[in-house]
Design a protein around this motif. Sequence first.
Motif, short mmCIF file in Angstrom:
data_model
loop_
_atom_site.label_atom_id
_atom_site.label_comp_id
_atom_site.label_asym_id
_atom_site.label_seq_id
_atom_site.Cartn_x
_atom_site.Cartn_y
_atom_site.Cartn_z
N TRP A 235 0.84 -1.20 0.00
CA TRP A 235 0.00 0.00 0.00
C TRP A 235 0.88 1.26 0.00
O TRP A 235 0.58 2.25 -0.65
N ASN A 236 1.98 1.21 0.74
CA ASN A 236 2.85 2.38 0.86
C ASN A 236 3.87 2.50 -0.26
O ASN A 236 4.52 3.53 -0.39
N TYR A 238 5.87 3.29 -3.40
CA TYR A 238 5.74 4.40 -4.33
C TYR A 238 6.68 4.22 -5.51
O TYR A 238 6.31 4.41 -6.66
N PHE A 239 7.92 3.80 -5.18
CA PHE A 239 8.95 3.74 -6.20
C PHE A 239 8.60 2.75 -7.31
O PHE A 239 8.70 3.07 -8.48
N LEU A 242 5.77 3.89 -9.55
CA LEU A 242 6.24 5.08 -10.26
C LEU A 242 7.10 4.69 -11.45
O LEU A 242 7.00 5.26 -12.54
N ILE A 253 -3.40 4.63 -5.28
CA ILE A 253 -3.85 5.90 -4.73
C ILE A 253 -2.68 6.86 -4.47
O ILE A 253 -2.81 8.07 -4.67
N THR A 254 -1.53 6.32 -4.05
CA THR A 254 -0.40 7.20 -3.73
C THR A 254 0.06 7.97 -4.96
O THR A 254 0.27 9.18 -4.91
N LEU A 257 -2.68 10.60 -6.12
CA LEU A 257 -2.75 11.82 -5.32
C LEU A 257 -1.55 12.71 -5.60
O LEU A 257 -1.67 13.94 -5.65
N ASN A 258 -0.40 12.09 -5.79
CA ASN A 258 0.78 12.90 -6.09
C ASN A 258 0.61 13.61 -7.43
O ASN A 258 1.06 14.74 -7.62
N ARG A 261 -1.40 16.61 -6.70
CA ARG A 261 -0.66 17.62 -5.96
C ARG A 261 0.32 18.36 -6.87
O ARG A 261 0.56 19.54 -6.71
N THR A 274 -6.57 17.48 -3.54
CA THR A 274 -5.52 16.70 -2.88
C THR A 274 -5.84 16.51 -1.41
O THR A 274 -5.76 15.39 -0.89
N VAL A 278 -6.48 13.01 0.32
CA VAL A 278 -5.63 12.54 1.42
C VAL A 278 -6.50 12.11 2.60
O VAL A 278 -6.31 11.03 3.16
N SER A 281 -8.23 8.85 1.90
CA SER A 281 -7.35 7.69 1.87
C SER A 281 -6.80 7.35 3.25
O SER A 281 -6.42 6.22 3.50
N ILE A 282 -6.77 8.33 4.15
CA ILE A 282 -6.26 8.07 5.50
C ILE A 282 -7.28 7.33 6.35
O ILE A 282 -6.93 6.45 7.13
#
Lengths: 307, 316
Positions: A235-236, A238-239, A242, A253-254, A257-258, A261, A274, A278, A281-282
């Motif tokens: 879930w966390n 990103y790399f 990306l 979702i990460t 949202l970026n 932003r 954004t 956020v 999603s939190i």
Amino acid sequence: MTATAPAPSKAPARKQRASSSTSNRGAGRKPATTILVTGILTIVAVYFLVPVYWVIVAATKSTDDLFGTNGFLLAETNNLLANLQAVLTYDGGIFLRWALNSLLYAGVGALLATYFAAAGGYALAKYRFKGNNTIFGLILGGVLVPGTATALPLFLLFSQLGLANTYWSVLLPSLVSPFGFFLCRIYAQATVDDSLIEAGRIDGAGELRIFHTLGLRIMTPALVTVFLFQLVGIWNNYFLPLVMLSDERLYPITLGLNNWRAQTDRLPEFYELTVGGVLLSIIPLAIAMIVLQRFWRGGLTEGSVKA
Amino acid sequence: MTTTAPRASARPDGPPQPRKPRVSAVTRAPWILLAPFLALFGLTFLLPILVAIGQSFTSVTRAGLFGEQGVSSQFAWFDNYRQALEDGNFIASIGRMFLFGAVQVPIMIVLCTILALLLESAAAKLPGLFRAAYFLPYGIPGVIATILWSFLYVPGLSPIVDIASSAFGLQLDFLGAGSVLWSIANIVTWTYTGYNMMIIIAQLKAIPTELYEAARVDGAGPWRIARSIQLPLIRPALVLTTVFSIIGTLQLFAEAQLLQVVAPAIDSQYTPNLSAYTTAFAYNDYNVAAAQSVLIALVAFALSFVFLRLTNRSSK
């Protein structure tokens, strides 16, 4: 809460005794000490909760109020519903699609990763065969290799296989958890009794059946830990997405949202999108963390104690 | 394990179990169980690492002005590594991560140890509530956490900057060249302290109560118990969290990449990973990027190894 939460323990009797006398451990119980300790804990809690509080307040504001009013105080008008509606309907509801993608990557990925790690760890712990130690050493090395170090070469490999920019490109790497494998092996070794396996064999159960009915059930506490660990990890992440994904509709979702932003400096209304995104999603994660934190224990150090 | 076969066949009411198939089932089973994991591990760990090592020793030359006359690749020895190591910005980014790790990791480990000890002491009220509050940020992805904190860093949006300047006359600059590294450190600390604390708490709970009772009979106070019983016994958890934090520090990427938009002090080679990412996708030089990836993994590996060695030696 500390005392009653169930622990994945092989010795329930001991745990129970420990919980009944929790008040006996650690620092004393003088009122002054209690006030001091609780005061320190409260100040630290404020630090951890301030950003979350800020985003809740900010999600209720219009773009003008966001910059015009104090960030820690509510504005006169409450814009929360309008903001959330904008988040959910923008670009044909792409936010929901991102959320579902995240759920797919993290849910399916963590579930299968846990199963594979359990099967492999059990096999290494409960069978003696040639190459056993070599495999364990290889996977232990995998625990120490930074995930981002493999992401770039993985992209090169996947683009040659035609897998880059597909669901598979994020899902496949998420199915492997060397750390989960490591935990499962240690836990299986400590808890799955050889005589139980023997008994299963005498009853005529096949090896795979013994694993599925006996092994998995005994290893459940460790499996919960591995599942949660992998779920949050994916879930966390990103790399990896990306590097792999260029199609916005495949984003978790990460990444999505970026993307929003990144447009805020040209189009200020993206601030509201954004902030609202956020917040949305939190909420599920915050609830999940609070509910699941009592399961989040033992397993992790189970490994380090015995390693 | 071989003893099972005769015993099984000796049972008159058991299913017929000839010796041979049973033994081969036992030798086959572990491989069937291992197969999915090993296949995926090979595809997503071993193969990419081999590809990366291969790429890092290869150089690609494009014939013609735009490579239209074909692309050829040849073995380049350590040429890519030389290029990566001669790049002052890349070396500087590794140095920056050493500085970051030397400050942030100890602060975080000390903080989470203190919190764990306080929460496990009888003096804490509502430990469950506090524990949940500290653990909550771990559920917030690094990207979201960075977006969240960046709003609290940007002047004009941030209530912290506003209050500091209006009430105290302080001009806080979270995103300047000297301070942005510590603003990133704050985000990392905020995210992972609660998580590390949970690992330590799990280990604290495993300490047998008898030890506390014995210590108290001997007249030990809370300080003495923390120093002589709790700290030595949670050592494995401290080692584990420190190793993971060291690896995490070298992987730093999302926080720096996202803050780039609001902090001009962050260049495209601010962290080692950001540097490799830029080399690969902005300069399209996959070979040097592969060399950088290998170097990052080697440094992470070496640091974890040295740390484990040091802690092993001092415990003897």
